[in-house]
Enzyme design. Sequence first.
Site, PDB file in Angstrom:
ATOM      1  N   LYS A 164       1.854   1.929  -5.149  1.00 24.54           N
ATOM      2  CA  LYS A 164       2.411   1.314  -6.373  1.00 24.54           C
ATOM      3  C   LYS A 164       1.493   1.538  -7.569  1.00 24.54           C
ATOM      4  CE  LYS A 164       2.487  -2.631  -4.224  1.00 24.54           C
ATOM      5  NZ  LYS A 164       2.153  -2.195  -2.869  1.00 24.54           N
TER       6      LYS A 164
ATOM      7  N   GLY B 237      -4.442  -4.472  -3.742  1.00 29.81           N
ATOM      8  CA  GLY B 237      -5.472  -3.462  -3.959  1.00 29.81           C
ATOM      9  C   GLY B 237      -4.773  -2.190  -4.355  1.00 29.81           C
ATOM     10  N   HIS B 238      -4.897  -1.815  -5.622  1.00 26.56           N
ATOM     11  CA  HIS B 238      -4.166  -0.664  -6.147  1.00 26.56           C
ATOM     12  C   HIS B 238      -5.177   0.377  -6.607  1.00 26.56           C
ATOM     13  CE1 HIS B 238      -0.697  -3.679  -7.172  1.00 26.56           C
ATOM     14  NE2 HIS B 238      -0.901  -3.546  -5.902  1.00 26.56           N
TER      15      HIS B 238
ATOM     16  N   ASP C 231       0.810  -1.225   0.000  1.00 32.32           N
ATOM     17  CA  ASP C 231       0.000   0.000   0.000  1.00 32.32           C
ATOM     18  C   ASP C 231       0.843   1.273   0.000  1.00 32.32           C
ATOM     19  OD1 ASP C 231      -2.244  -1.648   0.115  1.00 32.32           O
ATOM     20  OD2 ASP C 231      -2.194  -1.690   2.308  1.00 32.32           O
TER      21      ASP C 231
ATOM     22  N   GLN D  68       2.069  -6.148  -3.058  1.00 39.66           N
ATOM     23  CA  GLN D  68       2.525  -6.240  -1.668  1.00 39.66           C
ATOM     24  C   GLN D  68       3.826  -5.445  -1.486  1.00 39.66           C
ATOM     25  OE1 GLN D  68       1.511  -9.688  -3.120  1.00 39.66           O
ATOM     26  NE2 GLN D  68      -0.436  -8.724  -2.706  1.00 39.66           N
TER      27      GLN D  68
END
Length: 430
Positions: free
Chosen positions: A16, A40-41, A13, A224
């Site tokens: 990225k 989750g991006h 988080d 990650q």
Amino acid sequence: MANVVVIGSQWGDEGKGKIVDWLSERADVVVRFQGGHNAGHTLVVDGVSYKLSLLPSGVVRQGKLSVIGNGVVFDPHAFVAERKRLSEQGVSIEPGNLRIADNAALILSLHRELDATRESSNSGTKIGTTGRGIGPAYEDKVGRRAIRVMDLAHPEGLPERIERLLAHHNPLRRGLGQDEIDAAAILDELTSVAGEIVPFMDRVWRLLDERRKAGDRILFEGAQGTLLDIDHGTYPFVTSSNTVAGQAAAGSGLGPGSLGFVLGITKAYTTRVGEGPFPSEQDNEIGQFLGEKGREFGTVTGRKRRCGWFDAVLVRQAVAINGIHGLALTKLDVLDGLEEIKVVTGYRLDGTTIDYLPASLSEQQRVEPIYESFEGWQATTAGARRWSDLPAQAIKYVRHIEELVEAPVTLLSTSPEREDTILVRDPFQD
Ligand code: GDP
Ligand code: IMO
Ligand code: MG
């Protein structure tokens, strides 16, 4: 160095997705090489927010090829759902702009169930996973019993594959007091979705080799972060894949010589979701300030992220392990307005000073951070697009981080918006 590898240098988080989206303007191909839909991006383009979990963050731009590499664990149902959600936002995902490696392992519903069972409160092994079945799917991959993307194109071979898989899972389920799974149910789960996946399937190693030879620029998108890496992270409170830059080669099928510039995405403070050691955690009003101002809630699970000060020991370790050439420093704006900013420069462990995170969990839990204190800045950095727009104190903070972690800042991000980004050095040109 024509290609760029983006990896997280902390616990995920770091931003990225935003940086990959920004950089993808300069790239031809964007490749995911590990993890799955535990990622989750979030990207924000002209006020519109896009949330990606399984798909590479390059899909939002037209004319770019996105690739899901062999190192990813691929949940076909999650793919169908994410594709539909994005198409409702006007982002079209077709075989012309997305390819999926034929040799990637699948995540099935039995993996999700096993993940949930292990995470249940009475299991005694709670990691705080995202519940997506990531760990169990990787276990089956290294256990040589996974069903892979290519198997969807060969339904006649599926019964044998399913039998092999259930020969492991049904005894496990019996031991856990759960019903056995019927082979027909898995066959049905796979055949119902195969038609939506097979058109995207490709020999990704060859595709990337051809693109490389043609001089295309390849952007590798890590998920990650280094401290969640299965080898280098805070084991066992980690994810089940290698998240470090070296994995970009193995997880996509290109040689390590093709990786190019390693860009470590680094938050100007630290966050972590789930259980595990976190030396600079601020379980107090500072942590609350960072969490609220930084909107630190998980994209995938909505969980509140734990927050703390920047830890230079951890990032310096990540610089070494990944071979980071430059940092993309994100969320500097979240620190705007703080009177005092602290940075971890070392640890005390059992009376001695150390400059690294030890590998043992009990030592990781015992280290006491040594802080250096900085005067904050009251002017705003939010939305700054030029270095010269930054307050002098903020520049001082950035310069000091560069020294402490032994890597230069290549990009600086000052808000969630795509264009609120300062380019110091173009990693594709380096
Ligand atoms: P990822 O998993 O590394 O892609 O990061 P996430 O998307 O899960 O979390 C980063 C969050 O911070 C997202 O909501 C981004 O929109 C947001 N973000 C990224 N860069 C910045 C920044 O420079 N400033 C602020 N305030 N938010 C940012
Ligand atoms: P992005 O790509 C932050 C964490 C989970 C848990 C541990 C294991 O958005 O940075 P898993 O479901 O992978 O078995 O969970 O890893 N985790 C993440 N934390 N960002 C992520 O991805 C994460 N993906 C997994 O919270 O602690
Ligand atoms: Mg995330």
